[in-house]
Enzyme design. Sequence first.
Site, mmCIF file in Angstrom:
data_model
loop_
_atom_site.group_PDB
_atom_site.id
_atom_site.type_symbol
_atom_site.label_atom_id
_atom_site.label_comp_id
_atom_site.label_asym_id
_atom_site.label_seq_id
_atom_site.Cartn_x
_atom_site.Cartn_y
_atom_site.Cartn_z
ATOM 1 N N GLY A 122 0.808 -1.300 -0.187
ATOM 2 C CA GLY A 122 -0.090 0.033 0.090
ATOM 3 C C GLY A 122 0.923 1.414 -0.033
ATOM 4 C CE1 TYR A 170 -9.730 0.325 7.743
ATOM 5 C CE2 TYR A 170 -10.908 1.969 9.239
ATOM 6 C CZ TYR A 170 -9.646 1.519 8.621
ATOM 7 O OH TYR A 170 -8.420 1.979 9.161
HETATM 8 C C1 AKB Z 1 -10.905 5.908 8.349
HETATM 9 O O1 AKB Z 1 -11.236 7.129 8.710
HETATM 10 O O2 AKB Z 1 -11.390 5.097 7.940
HETATM 11 C C2 AKB Z 1 -9.416 5.914 8.813
HETATM 12 C C3 AKB Z 1 -9.498 5.358 10.466
HETATM 13 C C4 AKB Z 1 -9.667 6.430 11.536
HETATM 14 O O3 AKB Z 1 -9.250 4.308 10.212
HETATM 15 N N1 AKB Z 1 -8.814 7.370 8.835
#
Ligand code: AKB
Length: 313
Positions: free
Chosen positions: A8, A139
């Site tokens: 990355g 995520y």
């Molecule tokens: C996001 O906003 O997804 C990232 C994080 C806080 O991991 N910057």
Amino acid sequence: MKNILITGVNGQIGSELSEKLGALVGLENIVGMDLRPATPPYQITHETVDVTKKEALRQVIEKYNIDTIFHLASLLSARGEMNPDQTWEVNMTGLKNVLDLSRGKNIKIFWPSSIAVFGPTSPKENTPQNTVVDPNTMYGITKRAGELLCQYYAGKFHVDVRSVRYPGIISYKTEPGGGTTDYAVEIFYEAIRNKIYTCFVGGETCLPMMYMDDAVRSAIEIMQADPEQIKIRSSYNLAAVSFTAEELTAEIKKNIPEFKCNYAPDFRQKIADSWPKTIDDSCARDDWNWQHEFDLAGITKIMLEKLREKLKL
Ligand code: AKB
């Protein structure tokens, strides 16, 4: 850290980490890897390889005799909600490939987790190292699962993997892409270019943030620490500053009085609301002497100065 691979590498952190590591071990000892071709200036060897392709990754590791991997390739929170399947694939398969290929090879790994591991019922103030983690984004789910995978590989296969839970990262060299905390970078670009910005979270939204130099230094310092100092093998809470979007606006206005920020929260508000406002990072401070340097005033000053240079405005 003799032969380093950064996955990355074209991203927000990778592009700056490669410079700092280059100054430390020599640019010739760093290989950058990304889905996309190298971005100029071409200072390090580049491999255009997808982390989800294990065989291709193995070849890169063997070709350059890699002993250290900074595995940064990942989809972030907001973009992740638009493509949860791809987020799982890149974030989980990518990490598992890196961990598998490091087993029994004496390869040391840095892997960033995030404040996104916390969720709606996690404590919001001074969020402890060990507490409720109930992420509600793909995520965040991949980051939490990734933390547990790191801890498992460290315990079962003795893989030397080290990790921190990054807050939002503010920088001027490479723009972030697809994160919920991206507003804290976009605001500077728009303040300089147009003196007006429409922020996608409300003014009261308070999130933990960190300047890039601190973020990069934390990655290098945790990797340089003696193994006995690293008592947490999932991921360390890490903090610098916390501020609301309104506080950030007020700080920018001290430098650009005519700057105006409007607030038009979108789907990212819900993500921001599920994350901590402030973080207790005492374990990182106690175990490997973590200390941040940049506060809100310092970040604002350097961002405005460097972006004016970059944008020639
Ligand atoms: C996001 O906003 O997804 C990232 C994080 C806080 O991991 N910057």
